[in-house]
Write a protein that holds these residues in place. Structure first.
Motif, PDB file in Angstrom:
ATOM      1  N   ASP A  65       6.695   9.034 -13.325  1.00  0.00           N
ATOM      2  CA  ASP A  65       5.235   9.002 -13.294  1.00  0.00           C
ATOM      3  C   ASP A  65       4.716   7.562 -13.389  1.00  0.00           C
ATOM      4  OD1 ASP A  65       5.703   8.339 -15.950  1.00  0.00           O
ATOM      5  OD2 ASP A  65       5.057  10.282 -16.725  1.00  0.00           O
ATOM      6  N   ARG A  66       3.415   7.442 -13.554  1.00  0.00           N
ATOM      7  CA  ARG A  66       2.800   6.112 -13.571  1.00  0.00           C
ATOM      8  C   ARG A  66       3.392   5.227 -14.658  1.00  0.00           C
ATOM      9  NH1 ARG A  66      -1.059   2.750 -15.632  1.00  0.00           N
ATOM     10  NH2 ARG A  66      -2.529   1.775 -14.135  1.00  0.00           N
ATOM     11  N   ILE A 122      14.326   4.256   0.971  1.00  0.00           N
ATOM     12  CA  ILE A 122      14.634   4.476   2.382  1.00  0.00           C
ATOM     13  C   ILE A 122      15.159   5.896   2.548  1.00  0.00           C
ATOM     14  CG2 ILE A 122      15.959   3.698   4.385  1.00  0.00           C
ATOM     15  CD1 ILE A 122      16.326   1.005   3.030  1.00  0.00           C
ATOM     16  N   GLY A 123      14.564   6.643   3.468  1.00  0.00           N
ATOM     17  CA  GLY A 123      15.100   7.959   3.760  1.00  0.00           C
ATOM     18  C   GLY A 123      14.047   9.040   3.790  1.00  0.00           C
ATOM     19  N   PRO A 124      14.484  10.307   3.812  1.00  0.00           N
ATOM     20  CA  PRO A 124      13.533  11.425   3.882  1.00  0.00           C
ATOM     21  C   PRO A 124      12.635  11.497   2.658  1.00  0.00           C
ATOM     22  CG  PRO A 124      15.792  12.135   4.367  1.00  0.00           C
ATOM     23  CD  PRO A 124      15.887  10.759   3.817  1.00  0.00           C
ATOM     24  N   ALA A 125      11.395  11.862   2.883  1.00  0.00           N
ATOM     25  CA  ALA A 125      10.469  12.115   1.775  1.00  0.00           C
ATOM     26  C   ALA A 125      10.718  13.523   1.260  1.00  0.00           C
ATOM     27  CB  ALA A 125       9.027  11.956   2.248  1.00  0.00           C
ATOM     28  N   HIS A 126      10.905  13.656  -0.029  1.00  0.00           N
ATOM     29  CA  HIS A 126      11.260  14.943  -0.620  1.00  0.00           C
ATOM     30  C   HIS A 126      10.202  16.005  -0.337  1.00  0.00           C
ATOM     31  CE1 HIS A 126      12.507  18.022  -3.350  1.00  0.00           C
ATOM     32  NE2 HIS A 126      11.442  17.864  -4.117  1.00  0.00           N
ATOM     33  N   GLY A 127      10.693  17.153   0.130  1.00  0.00           N
ATOM     34  CA  GLY A 127       9.846  18.322   0.292  1.00  0.00           C
ATOM     35  C   GLY A 127       8.971  18.329   1.522  1.00  0.00           C
ATOM     36  N   LEU A 128       9.052  17.305   2.362  1.00  0.00           N
ATOM     37  CA  LEU A 128       8.195  17.215   3.543  1.00  0.00           C
ATOM     38  C   LEU A 128       9.051  17.163   4.799  1.00  0.00           C
ATOM     39  CD1 LEU A 128       5.571  14.576   2.341  1.00  0.00           C
ATOM     40  CD2 LEU A 128       5.394  17.063   2.255  1.00  0.00           C
ATOM     41  N   ASN A 130       4.608  11.152  -4.778  1.00  0.00           N
ATOM     42  CA  ASN A 130       4.559  10.149  -5.831  1.00  0.00           C
ATOM     43  C   ASN A 130       5.539   9.050  -5.445  1.00  0.00           C
ATOM     44  OD1 ASN A 130       4.347   8.770  -8.340  1.00  0.00           O
ATOM     45  ND2 ASN A 130       6.165   9.855  -9.069  1.00  0.00           N
ATOM     46  N   ILE A 131       5.035   7.904  -5.024  1.00  0.00           N
ATOM     47  CA  ILE A 131       5.880   6.785  -4.617  1.00  0.00           C
ATOM     48  C   ILE A 131       6.068   5.861  -5.826  1.00  0.00           C
ATOM     49  CG2 ILE A 131       6.189   4.845  -3.043  1.00  0.00           C
ATOM     50  CD1 ILE A 131       6.180   7.519  -1.634  1.00  0.00           C
ATOM     51  N   PRO A 132       7.270   5.771  -6.371  1.00  0.00           N
ATOM     52  CA  PRO A 132       7.456   4.988  -7.596  1.00  0.00           C
ATOM     53  C   PRO A 132       7.619   3.493  -7.308  1.00  0.00           C
ATOM     54  CG  PRO A 132       9.522   6.012  -6.992  1.00  0.00           C
ATOM     55  CD  PRO A 132       8.503   6.470  -5.978  1.00  0.00           C
ATOM     56  N   SER A 133       6.552   2.887  -6.807  1.00  0.00           N
ATOM     57  CA  SER A 133       6.579   1.446  -6.567  1.00  0.00           C
ATOM     58  C   SER A 133       5.312   0.823  -7.128  1.00  0.00           C
ATOM     59  CB  SER A 133       6.719   1.134  -5.075  1.00  0.00           C
ATOM     60  OG  SER A 133       5.570   1.516  -4.358  1.00  0.00           O
ATOM     61  N   VAL A 134       5.423  -0.451  -7.483  1.00  0.00           N
ATOM     62  CA  VAL A 134       4.320  -1.159  -8.122  1.00  0.00           C
ATOM     63  C   VAL A 134       4.251  -2.570  -7.541  1.00  0.00           C
ATOM     64  CG1 VAL A 134       3.436  -2.092 -10.304  1.00  0.00           C
ATOM     65  CG2 VAL A 134       4.572   0.132 -10.269  1.00  0.00           C
ATOM     66  N   PRO A 135       3.077  -3.018  -7.094  1.00  0.00           N
ATOM     67  CA  PRO A 135       2.947  -4.431  -6.707  1.00  0.00           C
ATOM     68  C   PRO A 135       3.037  -5.320  -7.955  1.00  0.00           C
ATOM     69  CG  PRO A 135       1.179  -3.087  -5.769  1.00  0.00           C
ATOM     70  CD  PRO A 135       1.852  -2.262  -6.814  1.00  0.00           C
ATOM     71  N   MET A 136       3.869  -6.337  -7.857  1.00  0.00           N
ATOM     72  CA  MET A 136       4.035  -7.303  -8.936  1.00  0.00           C
ATOM     73  C   MET A 136       3.710  -8.689  -8.404  1.00  0.00           C
ATOM     74  SD  MET A 136       5.182  -5.299 -11.363  1.00  0.00           S
ATOM     75  CE  MET A 136       5.773  -6.463 -12.572  1.00  0.00           C
ATOM     76  N   TRP A 168       0.816  -1.211   0.000  1.00  0.00           N
ATOM     77  CA  TRP A 168       0.000   0.000   0.000  1.00  0.00           C
ATOM     78  C   TRP A 168       0.854   1.268   0.000  1.00  0.00           C
ATOM     79  CZ3 TRP A 168      -0.944  -4.410   2.715  1.00  0.00           C
ATOM     80  CH2 TRP A 168      -2.154  -5.046   2.482  1.00  0.00           C
ATOM     81  N   GLY A 169       2.139   1.138  -0.280  1.00  0.00           N
ATOM     82  CA  GLY A 169       3.050   2.279  -0.197  1.00  0.00           C
ATOM     83  C   GLY A 169       2.661   3.422  -1.112  1.00  0.00           C
ATOM     84  N   TRP A 170       2.214   3.101  -2.331  1.00  0.00           N
ATOM     85  CA  TRP A 170       1.816   4.158  -3.264  1.00  0.00           C
ATOM     86  C   TRP A 170       0.602   4.907  -2.719  1.00  0.00           C
ATOM     87  CZ3 TRP A 170      -2.585   5.372  -5.959  1.00  0.00           C
ATOM     88  CH2 TRP A 170      -2.453   6.370  -6.929  1.00  0.00           C
TER      89      TRP A 170
END
Length: 803
Positions: A390-391, A335-341, A216-222, A205-207
């Motif tokens: 992007d997607r 892993i690490g800081p989320a950009h801009g937050l 924008n979390i660039p991960s996809v369940p496979m 559920w990361g995205w």
């Protein structure tokens, strides 16, 4: 209403590991929320494989830390076995390039002290007597590998974390996330929670959680499936005879793994036609669920595995696991800081969650509690992908990574999926002139130039097909004039009355005078090198900074954080500017045809001026990363094509040509120039890296100052050296171990062939300062003599730069 210091969203192995490590570090007010129960999503159905095999020292340490945690620490702390089986593991191959890859990983592992063994076919038979050896060249053995019960390990960490003061809220999905003042407010099904730090460890559920955070979390369940056999007679006979558990075996050419499961076997295939699942949101009721088996997708891989391990055919299929695992665009975790937050973190996207989870939690906990990662974070930093990912990009790259799960990792490898996301304003012009492109942080950039239409790079551990092309490019830059598209640089502007003070305190060097150019290194609290900026002080209240392409989000975060309290405006102008590099002894003559500016005494080395070219305004920086007279020319994106065409026309009489990133890398090594992300990392101080002349520890404040000074005084600090290597068969690239009297004492961080000097060159860290004699470097398993160069081999007095 609940208040806490940290809220971790996600109860898989990654999130629980973070909770475990944070509470052990003394952070007691830690809450973890999970929409279902612990391990639901991906962790519970994982095969639990654990390995030390990795191409990167940080990834290897994540995996090694996980093994130690599951094998040693958790059983000691809980008094209970968590199901770790120290079976060992091997990878086998019939591919000569794969044997090169194995030798390279084995070399890195000698430095990291997780030594792996290169295998002959005979040794494979000793270790795994059920394997068919037909066609095999060899393999690699990982003696400390094994597999763990994911549920037992996760619950053991949860038990310790709650004993240490943490709280777990099961069956409590997150409904919304927003920032209110200095805190994060998270609405959950069981009520609101206000926290200082929020961590997205949601995995599958990361995205979606990222979307709630505004990311924008660039991960996809496979979907990945594996099958479990019934009793295999050969395995049962081994157990009855009291023999050791079979090692995990992987055949990367056939794309499968097999491990023992009691008296049966588990077979896990990775098909090239990968299947994304629930890309835009997981079904609300999904938890500990699986998909129906789909043997048609993997039948050919199963057949290949049965041919290699015939005993597989002697056990019927007992069960099939077909469930989601997440993939990022490069298959490494986020892993690490989320950009801009502010105070927002990511710990998600791992396709190897159990394998890396124990170590990943340690890694992020250290980052959160110390203000810096414990090791170089570039391979896992959550900001290595920008909004351009992007997607379409994340899906295409996840499919590619899944299909190449066992692909050979070549040096200089360029993978084809999801390209052309960010284009320079002269992208088409570069292609028309023969550019063979590579990808750098989403940008397309020329790697090298070919005289053949449609030419592509061959992948090899030895000299590739672009070697002679790069030699010609370098000859052009050395004897004539070369033009490069450098638009991929990250670019920032600082404006306002506090600009000089801002620059003075952002890094370990002070601001240059107006009209001059300098380098400054921003440090971590521990004194390591966080960022490297080229600083052009245009006026006392206006500075222009550039840095590496891959550092854009990291440096943008750094500059915005530093701007708090200063009367300045900081802007990211990366997309607004294009950059040309004009380099070589004829660069002045070429540029002189286009501008009235005095380019001789009036434009010394490391100075900047605003000039006009083709009626366009250009910021000209007299500097060079390739060791030749030259300029970087920065201009508005919309003007760059006209400027490029004017320079090209003016340079024809001087035999102007083009050069790419590979030529630049060769030339910078001949000058001993360090590169951010390879040579300059958070692990080492600028002094250890050999750029101490740019460090001014007195007279101005900057992050990491006291730690830097303390580390400068230590006798055990490391040292970077420039090496000449005696090798003809293969040129150095990175991660080769350096030996002194048979002991691994250092590691190559970057290398290549210097065409101007005819030398194979490499930059390396030595754990022991002052070593100069009896050094060797192991490249693909073969030792070669290494000589420390006291000065750069090309133009050590910078006469060509200053010309």
């Amino acid at each position: 209403m609940t208040n806490a210091q940290v809220l971790i969203i996600g109860g898989g192995v990654m999130g629980v590991s973070l909770m475990y490590h944070l509470t052990k570090a003394g952070w007691k007010d830690v809450v973890l929320v999970e929409k279902n129960d612990l391990t639901h999503g991906s962790t519970w159905h994982a095969a639990g494989l654990c390995t030390h095999f990795a191409h990167n020292a940080t990834i290897q340490e994540l995996r090694a830390t996980s093994v130690r945690l599951y094998r040693d620490t958790l059983p000691q702390e809980t008094g209970q076995d968590v199901g770790f089986h120290p079976s060992g593991a091997m990878r086998i191959t019939r591919n000569p390039d794969r044997m090169d890859e194995f030798a390279h990983v084995a070399g890195l592992s000698k430095f990291t002290r997780y030594e792996l063994e290169i295998l002959t076919p005979g040794r494979i038979a000793e270790l795994h007597p059920l394997a068919n050896l037909d066609g095999l060249l060899g393999g690699i053995y990982e003696p400390d590998d094994g597999h763990v019960d994911p549920t037992l390990a996760t619950n053991a960490m949860a038990r310790i974390a709650t004993q240490n003061g943490g709280a777990i809220q099961r069956y409590n999905p997150v409904l919304s996330i927003r920032r209110e003042g200095d805190v994060w407010r998270i609405e959950t099904q069981k009520g609101a929670i206000n926290v200082r730090h929020i961590v997205n460890a949601a995995g599958t559920w990361g995205w979606e959680i990222g979307h709630m955070m505004g990311l924008n979390i660039p991960s996809v369940p496979m979907l990945h499936q594996y099958l479990v056999t019934d009793t295999v007679p050969e395995v049962a006979d081994r157990i009855a005879a009291g023999k050791m558990e079979l090692p995990i075996i992987r055949d990367p050419e056939e794309s499968w793994y097999v491990r023992q499961e009691r008296d049966g076997l588990i077979l896990g295939p990775y098909e090239s036609e990968a299947q994304p699942w629930s890309v835009d949101g997981v079904p609300p009721d999904f938890g500990a669920n699986l998909m129906p088996p789909d043997f048609d997708r993997v039948e050919h891989i199963i057949e290949a595995a049965m041919a290699r391990i015939p005993a597989l055919g002697d056990g019927g299929v007992k069960s099939v696991v077909n469930g989601p695992i997440t993939f990022t665009p490069d298959a490494n975790p986020l892993i690490g800081p989320a950009h801009g937050l502010q105070n927002a973190w990511l710990l998600t996207g791992s396709s190897m969650g159990v394998m890396e989870g124990g170590g990943a939690g340690w890694f992020l906990a250290h980052w959160m509690t110390h203000g810096a990662p414990p090791m170089d974070a570039l391979a896992v930093d959550s900001r290595r992908f920008g909004k351009w990912a992007d997607r379409d990009y994340r899906v295409a790259k996840a499919v590619e990574c899944f299909g190449l799960q066992f692909g050979v990792h070549y040096p200089y490898e360029e993978r084809p999926a999801a390209r052309n996301k960010r284009l320079s304003p002269i992208h088409d012009e570069m292609l028309e002139r023969g550019a063979v492109m590579g990808a750098a942080y989403g940008w397309e950039r020329p790697n090298w130039f070919s005289d053949k239409t449609g030419d592509t790079a061959t992948h090899s551990f030895r000299r590739p097909n672009w070697f002679e092309h790069v030699a010609r490019e370098i000859d052009t830059v050395t004897n004539h004039v070369g033009l490069a598209d450098l638009s991929v640089f990250s670019k920032f502007e600082v404006n306002g009355p506090d600009t000089r003070e801002f620059i003075d305190t952002v890094g370990a060097n002070t601001a240059p005078k107006p009209g001059r150019i300098g380098l400054t290194h921003a440090l971590t609290p521990a004194g390591g090198t966080r960022s490297e900026f080229t600083v052009a002080m245009l006026t006392d209240d206006h500075a222009y900074l550039t840095s590496a392409a891959a550092a854009e989000e990291m440096d943008w975060d750094l500059l915005k954080e530093h701007a708090v309290g200063f009367n300045v405006a900081v802007s990211n102008v990366t997309e607004d500017r294009g950059v040309l590099g004009l380099m070589g002894p004829k660069s002045r003559a070429t540029l002189a045809k286009l501008t009235d500016q005095n380019l001789d005494d009036g434009f010394p080395w490391l100075s900047s001026k605003i000039i006009q070219i083709a009626g366009k305004t250009v910021l000209a920086l007299r500097m060079s990363y390739v060791g030749e007279l030259g300029w970087e020319l920065h201009a508005a994106r919309s003007d760059l094509r006209d400027i490029f065409l004017a320079i090209e026309t003016a340079g024809k009489e001087h035999s102007l040509g083009f050069y790419g990133a590979y030529a630049a890398n060769s030339m910078r090594l001949e000058k001993g120039y360090r590169g951010w992300g390879a040579d300059l990392t958070t692990e080492r101080t600028p002094v250890e890296t050999g750029v101490g002349f740019l460090v001014k520890p007195e007279g101005h404040e900057f992050t990491g100052r006291e730690a830097l000074k303390a580390r400068m005084s230590r006798d055990n600090r490391w040292e970077m050296v420039l090496l000449e290597l005696e090798t003809q068969e293969v040129d150095p690239f990175y991660a080769h171990p350096v030996f002194h009297n048979g002991k691994a004492v250092g590691i190559i961080t970057s290398g290549g062939f210097g065409h101007r000097t005819g030398m194979a060159l490499a930059l390396a860290y030595l754990r022991i300062r002052g070593l100069r004699d009896d050094l060797t470097v192991e490249i693909l398993g073969k030792p070669c003599k290494a000589t420390v160069l006291s000065t750069p081999p090309y133009d050590p007095d910078n006469l060509r730069l200053r010309a």
